[in-house]
Design a protein around this motif. Structure first.
Motif, PDB file in Angstrom:
ATOM      1  N   THR A 107      13.877   0.381 -23.044  1.00 29.80           N
ATOM      2  CA  THR A 107      13.122  -0.648 -23.484  1.00 29.80           C
ATOM      3  C   THR A 107      12.247  -0.179 -24.569  1.00 29.80           C
ATOM      4  O   THR A 107      11.268   0.852 -24.205  1.00 29.80           O
ATOM      5  CB  THR A 107      12.611  -1.293 -22.419  1.00 29.80           C
ATOM      6  N   PRO A 108      12.141  -0.572 -25.824  1.00 28.49           N
ATOM      7  CA  PRO A 108      11.156  -0.307 -26.632  1.00 28.49           C
ATOM      8  C   PRO A 108       9.630  -0.547 -26.435  1.00 28.49           C
ATOM      9  O   PRO A 108       9.524  -1.295 -25.602  1.00 28.49           O
ATOM     10  CB  PRO A 108      11.598  -0.998 -28.090  1.00 28.49           C
ATOM     11  N   ASP A 109       8.854   0.436 -26.653  1.00 30.15           N
ATOM     12  CA  ASP A 109       7.386   0.214 -26.324  1.00 30.15           C
ATOM     13  C   ASP A 109       6.959  -1.209 -27.134  1.00 30.15           C
ATOM     14  O   ASP A 109       7.111  -0.727 -28.480  1.00 30.15           O
ATOM     15  CB  ASP A 109       6.424   1.427 -26.538  1.00 30.15           C
ATOM     16  N   ASP A 110       6.071  -1.865 -26.558  1.00 30.16           N
ATOM     17  CA  ASP A 110       5.578  -2.993 -27.203  1.00 30.16           C
ATOM     18  C   ASP A 110       4.562  -2.682 -28.221  1.00 30.16           C
ATOM     19  O   ASP A 110       4.323  -3.161 -29.451  1.00 30.16           O
ATOM     20  CB  ASP A 110       4.853  -3.867 -26.272  1.00 30.16           C
TER      21      ASP A 110
ATOM     22  N   ASP B  25       4.242   0.731 -29.665  1.00 31.77           N
ATOM     23  CA  ASP B  25       4.675   1.822 -30.437  1.00 31.77           C
ATOM     24  C   ASP B  25       6.162   1.778 -30.639  1.00 31.77           C
ATOM     25  O   ASP B  25       6.877   2.436 -29.644  1.00 31.77           O
ATOM     26  CB  ASP B  25       4.089   3.045 -30.079  1.00 31.77           C
ATOM     27  N   ARG B  26       6.798   1.177 -31.516  1.00 37.22           N
ATOM     28  CA  ARG B  26       8.376   0.999 -31.520  1.00 37.22           C
ATOM     29  C   ARG B  26       9.116   2.452 -31.510  1.00 37.22           C
ATOM     30  O   ARG B  26      10.297   2.412 -31.496  1.00 37.22           O
ATOM     31  CB  ARG B  26       8.736   0.318 -32.583  1.00 37.22           C
ATOM     32  N   ARG B  27       8.483   3.534 -31.961  1.00 37.36           N
ATOM     33  CA  ARG B  27       9.139   4.695 -31.976  1.00 37.36           C
ATOM     34  C   ARG B  27       9.498   5.336 -30.246  1.00 37.36           C
ATOM     35  O   ARG B  27      10.099   6.255 -30.123  1.00 37.36           O
ATOM     36  CB  ARG B  27       8.159   5.765 -32.532  1.00 37.36           C
TER      37      ARG B  27
ATOM     38  N   THR C 150      10.678   4.570 -26.674  1.00 34.31           N
ATOM     39  CA  THR C 150      11.483   3.934 -25.832  1.00 34.31           C
ATOM     40  C   THR C 150      11.257   4.486 -24.520  1.00 34.31           C
ATOM     41  O   THR C 150      11.675   5.642 -24.372  1.00 34.31           O
ATOM     42  CB  THR C 150      13.064   4.061 -26.199  1.00 34.31           C
TER      43      THR C 150
END
Length: 144
Positions: free
Chosen positions: A79-82, A84-86, A88
């Motif tokens: 799940t990508p971090d809300d 910081d999309r870098r 997971t």
């Protein structure tokens, strides 16, 4: 005593265990490599691929391939971090937890065969020493 042989013995033990694990594992999409990843994720739920790479000293390409395999088999979720999309986050699923139970039983069985009648105190001493050496060897990570 030839101290350089320690690495040879550790490497041979590791390879023999990998071969035995691959031979004995019957879980779909699980091999000796990603079984170790799955156990690590189970112990550190909510981990990143970078943490797995660092802690297990495995190259990021292998980690990425095996995580994809584990995700497709529904053992983990990513799940990508809300914020910081870098980043997971990797989490274990109920199917992954059940697989870990099987993996642990197999590993225990293999170690029981190898250790035989070795006294528990001796096993604990070796474990403690290997853990300390592993921590010491982490300084090599900084020389990259």
């Amino acid at each position: 005593m030839d101290i350089t042989k320690i690495g040879k013995f550790i490497g041979a033990l590791h390879r023999r265990f990998q071969i035995a694990m691959n031979h004995e594992l019957t879980l779909p999409e699980i091999n000796a490599s990603n079984a170790n990843f799955l156990l690590f994720i189970n112990e550190h739920d909510g981990v990143t691929a970078k943490q797995i790479t660092t802690e297990l000293a495995i190259n990021k390409g292998l980690v990425s391939r095996e995580l994809t395999r584990l995700e497709h088999a529904s053992y983990i979720t990513r799940t990508p971090d809300d914020s910081d999309r870098r980043i997971t986050w990797i989490r274990i699923t109920p199917k992954g937890k059940a697989a870990c139970k099987t993996i642990r039983q197999l590993k225990q069985s293999l170690w029981d065969q190898v250790l035989g009648d070795v006294p528990a105190n001796d096993v604990e001493l070796v474990y403690t020493q290997l853990e300390a050496w592993s921590e010491q060897a982490k300084k090599f990570d900084q020389t990259k």
